[in-house]
Design an enzyme around this catalytic site. Sequence first.
Site, PDB file in Angstrom:
ATOM      1  CG  HIS A   1      -0.710  -3.466   1.657  1.00 41.03           C
ATOM      2  ND1 HIS A   1      -0.137  -2.547   2.511  1.00 41.03           N
ATOM      3  CD2 HIS A   1       0.191  -3.663   0.653  1.00 41.03           C
ATOM      4  CE1 HIS A   1       1.060  -2.212   2.050  1.00 41.03           C
ATOM      5  NE2 HIS A   1       1.276  -2.864   0.924  1.00 41.03           N
ATOM      6  CD  GLU A   2      -0.415  -5.579  -2.741  1.00 41.70           C
ATOM      7  OE1 GLU A   2      -0.157  -4.728  -3.621  1.00 41.70           O
ATOM      8  OE2 GLU A   2       0.428  -5.958  -1.904  1.00 41.70           O
TER       9      GLU A   2
ATOM     10  CG  HIS B   1       0.205  -0.368  -3.156  1.00 43.06           C
ATOM     11  ND1 HIS B   1       1.001   0.634  -2.639  1.00 43.06           N
ATOM     12  CD2 HIS B   1       0.652  -1.535  -2.603  1.00 43.06           C
ATOM     13  CE1 HIS B   1       1.890   0.100  -1.804  1.00 43.06           C
ATOM     14  NE2 HIS B   1       1.691  -1.202  -1.752  1.00 43.06           N
TER      15      HIS B   1
END
Length: 229
Positions: A101-102, A105
């Site tokens: 998920h990071e 980003h």
Amino acid sequence: MPFLFFDPTMILLIPAIILAGYAQMKVKSTFNKYLEVRAKIGKSGAQVARELLDQNGLSHINVTRADGKLSDHYDPKNEVLKLSPEVYGGSSLASLGVAAHETGHAIQDKVGYAPLRFRHSLFPVASFGSQAGPILAVLGFLFHAGFLINVGIIVFTAAVLFQIVTLPVEFNASSRALKLLRQNNYLNSQETKGAKKVLNAAALTYVASAVVAIGHLIRLLVLSRMMDD
């Protein structure tokens, strides 16, 4: 101005506060549950993040260990992806899901994902508005100064908009994460379902934050109308 002593508009925040409390419990319980489920591939969150970054032309971004639980985040200014101890060194479904998920980003930042850019541009005024907006509005109510009330509401609106724009940013990062994990065979179809539950629970906290912010804005608008009347 009786509402300064008894504020009936506080009832507007009750559903939002309940949702926020539920979201916090949900993300903690779901994260802890899938923290105990080890991914078959056996790689840590840090390893997966490093490999995914390299695959997407982001080898210049460092992956480091952050302090505290659920403290994972991507820092675009310093070009570093910081993972909490459980995610950095863990090989669970939760660890891989959050790490990806990071990474999502970081990929958003690279490709110029419009909502992320808009959120970055909003951050300075939103940060100011979240703190100063309510204070200015309260001062306006106390001194019956309509100008201060309006300024407080306007700057707080920027903070609310920031919370709203955060939603597509987070949803998109989770979507990218699950796709990356599945396509690169880090997780099988069954494991992906577990990682998705973790990311969905995390997304609920952002929804709750937006609802709370909207509730506060509505409350300020109602109080302003009550004072006018």
